[in-house]
Design an enzyme around this catalytic site. Structure first.
Site, PDB file in Angstrom:
ATOM      1  N   GLU A 157      -1.055  -2.698   1.107  1.00 27.26           N
ATOM      2  CA  GLU A 157      -2.383  -2.136  -0.026  1.00 27.26           C
ATOM      3  C   GLU A 157      -2.827  -2.556  -1.695  1.00 27.26           C
ATOM      4  O   GLU A 157      -3.734  -1.909  -1.740  1.00 27.26           O
ATOM      5  CB  GLU A 157      -2.350  -0.539   0.141  1.00 27.26           C
ATOM      6  CG  GLU A 157      -2.883   0.154   1.359  1.00 27.26           C
ATOM      7  CD  GLU A 157      -1.456  -0.379   2.108  1.00 27.26           C
ATOM      8  OE1 GLU A 157      -1.571  -0.664   3.260  1.00 27.26           O
ATOM      9  OE2 GLU A 157      -0.183  -0.110   2.346  1.00 27.26           O
ATOM     10  N   ASN A 241      -0.026  -4.578   7.866  1.00 25.72           N
ATOM     11  CA  ASN A 241      -1.530  -4.656   8.150  1.00 25.72           C
ATOM     12  C   ASN A 241      -2.121  -5.374   7.404  1.00 25.72           C
ATOM     13  O   ASN A 241      -1.872  -6.586   5.962  1.00 25.72           O
ATOM     14  CB  ASN A 241      -2.307  -3.044   7.398  1.00 25.72           C
ATOM     15  CG  ASN A 241      -1.729  -2.933   6.020  1.00 25.72           C
ATOM     16  OD1 ASN A 241      -0.915  -2.396   5.794  1.00 25.72           O
ATOM     17  ND2 ASN A 241      -2.890  -3.199   4.936  1.00 25.72           N
ATOM     18  N   ASP A 283      -5.313  -0.060  10.017  1.00 25.60           N
ATOM     19  CA  ASP A 283      -3.924  -0.053   8.847  1.00 25.60           C
ATOM     20  C   ASP A 283      -2.876  -0.060  10.014  1.00 25.60           C
ATOM     21  O   ASP A 283      -1.610   1.157  10.359  1.00 25.60           O
ATOM     22  CB  ASP A 283      -3.782   0.896   8.509  1.00 25.60           C
ATOM     23  CG  ASP A 283      -2.891   0.773   7.501  1.00 25.60           C
ATOM     24  OD1 ASP A 283      -1.970  -0.059   6.989  1.00 25.60           O
ATOM     25  OD2 ASP A 283      -2.463   2.476   7.598  1.00 25.60           O
TER      26      ASP A 283
END
Length: 556
Positions: A157, A241, A283
């Site tokens: 992220e 992801n 995700d």
């Protein structure tokens, strides 16, 4: 090792505690870690010593099991950089340590892998393998294979580039590093790379399946579990992801994110890869555990991987080739209609595709998936895979994500809510041959702890509303439960103590992504907090407080 064995079965041959005796379990001793964040680690028992790693500040305790109450034998405090807390997307967790050759190995949040002498607590070596200034952190448990310590980074992220790194166990020197994205030379893909599916065979897909240069900040981190097959000499692991979450910003398959890799344990060279979620839209990652078992499929015994993925399917994959033998949904799924076994790709539902300028509702499973990091257990006695998992859906809006090194790189507004039935979690016994659930236990909150299966036909797991449970491996009937001080997101273990008794141990201490509303603490009025998880967990503070505590149980 954290999963009990290289096959990651989390199965114990101990059977003193069985379906007849488990109801008599009593609390034997406790130990407070003094840390208030999410405790996701498995305690590690070697001989007469238990080793426990806390969340940040990643203190390593050695507890003496040979004496009543398990007093502290030694403490090692690595003092990781405080700034590392700022690049931990989903709480400052640590998933445990590993042992080999008289040393304990573990990772710190600020990207150090450390070897400590198991008897004295003396530091043997300390190697920095990542950089928090790039957004990298480390939360996973290492795996030692022969003379290599295998570790991976977190930070999908934050626009980092994922990798699996092998360190020399004796010196801490980096032996090899395999990136998840980029040119084949960086991904350690060469002539012996033979993926099963045709779309995975072109050269340098880690570059060409991305917009120009986005593979350099594309995620694919390795923060989950690693398995090893000694016969094939292959290590198996999943990548996370792609970044950012907003798929409109990264057209293409985005290889090799959300992928299962099989690599030669000595050289790191890739033997095959299977991208579970090409161009991952939600995700879903691919970091979930790969449980190695022998199953009779189609009338013959096959060496297979059982991979319960966040996309909601339990995959059965051939260990040697990467062929998907079956993939069946274990949760409510609206984002896909199945897995095409000819291509290995999910069959996507177009109207559930998120992106710029629209809010998509009823995305099931939600971003934490049908099952997030929480590891399953497999019993060779029952042939069942025991899955602690989620029952969550979400709505999502894609927004612009701008990359600034070391800061969040997401590009999505998300709010999660309960799936069908209203219960937010389940514990499921899954028959991997039939591809179907045998029984399920509904849970109020996501079942965010690991699972443990034993030869006594008892399965253990914990809940976020503070219950540690033992259920019948064949029926799912609750045989015993004990309410601990804080919600459980850790991994239960069982061991034989120096006194010959079988014990069961678990770390409590709510937190992680699912428990961030408590361990944060976060304002329940902002449902978008914790990447949308707070919206579905607003009542968790009514059921649990923070607080790290180790509990050990035994028969009277």
């Amino acid at each position: 090792m954290p999963a009990r064995n290289y096959a990651s079965t989390r199965f114990s041959e101990l059977n003193q505690i069985d379906t007849g005796s488990v109801s008599s379990l009593k609390l034997a001793w406790t130990f407070s870690t003094g840390v208030l964040k999410g405790h996701e680690a498995a305690p590690l028992v070697v001989g007469d010593t238990m080793y426990v790693v806390t969340p940040y500040p990643n203190v390593l305790y050695a507890l003496d099991l040979a004496h009543p109450g398990a007093p502290v034998r030694w403490v090692y405090k690595p003092k990781p950089a405080a700034a590392a807390q700022g690049v931990a997307c989903c709480d400052v967790v640590n998933r445990g340590a590993a042992y080999a050759g008289g040393r304990v190995f573990f990772n710190t949040l600020d990207d150090h892998t450390i070897a400590v002498d198991a008897s004295s607590g003396r530091e043997v070596w300390n190697t920095q393998v990542g950089d928090i200034n790039h957004g990298e952190s480390m939360t996973m448990a290492p795996l030692i294979v022969k003379d290599k310590v295998l570790v991976g980074n977190s930070g999908g992220e934050f626009g980092v580039r994922g990798w699996l790194t092998a360190l020399d166990a004796s010196s801490g020197r980096i032996a090899w590093r395999a990136y998840s994205t980029g040119p084949d030379a960086d991904v350690l893909i060469g002539p012996d790379f033979k993926p099963f599916y045709a779309q995975d065979r072109a050269p340098d897909l880690g570059v060409s399946s991305w917009p120009p240069d986005m593979w350099k900040i594309g995620g694919g981190t390795v923060w989950g579990w690693i398995s090893y097959d000694p016969e094939l000499n292959l290590v198996y692991y999943g990548t996370s992801n792609p970044g950012p979450w907003n798929p409109d910003q990264r057209p293409g398959d985005n290889k090799w994110t959300a992928t299962i890799f099989a690599r030669d344990a000595d050289s790191g060279r890739a033997k095959w890869a299977l991208q579970i979620s090409p161009h991952d839209l939600y995700d879903y990652d691919g970091v979930n555990e790969n449980v190695l078992v022998d199953l009779v499929i189609g009338g013959r015994s096959r060496k297979v991987i059982l991979h319960p993925d966040r996309n909601g399917y339990v995959y059965v994959v051939d260990c040697a080739s990467g062929e998907i033998l079956s993939a069946k949904p274990f949760v409510h799924v609206t984002t896909t209609t199945g897995i095409d076994l000819k291509t290995g790709r999910p069959v996507e539902v177009e109207e559930k595709r998120p992106g710029f300028g629209k809010i998509v509702h009823d995305i099931c499973p939600a971003a934490p998936g049908g099952k997030d990091w929480q590891p399953s257990a497999f019993s060779p006695r029952t042939g069942l895979l025991y899955l602690p998992h989620n029952n969550l859906c979400q709505e999502e809006e894609g927004v612009q994500a701008n990359y600034i090194e070391g800061t969040p790189f997401v590009g999505a507004n998300v709010k999660m809510y309960p799936g069908p039935g209203g219960n937010r979690g389940e514990f499921t016994a899954w028959d991997p041959v039939a591809g179907a659930a045998v029984w399920k236990v509904a849970e109020r909150f996501p079942a965010w702890s690991g699972a443990l299966a034993t030869a006594g036909d008892v399965v253990f797991y914990g809940t976020m509303d503070r219950w540690f449970k033992a259920v019948d491996a064949r029926t799912g009937a609750v045989l015993w439960q004990f309410q601990v001080g804080s919600g459980i997101v850790g991994q239960p273990i069982t061991y034989r103590g120096p006194d010959g008794q079988q014990y069961v141990a678990i770390l409590s201490g709510v937190g992680g992504w699912s428990g961030a509303v408590v361990s944060g603490p976060l304002d329940t009025r902002d449902g978008s907090s914790a990447l949308g998880f707070v919206n579905v967990m607003t009542d968790l503070p009514q059921y649990t407080n923070s607080g790290g505590m180790l509990y050990a149980f035994a028969l009277p």
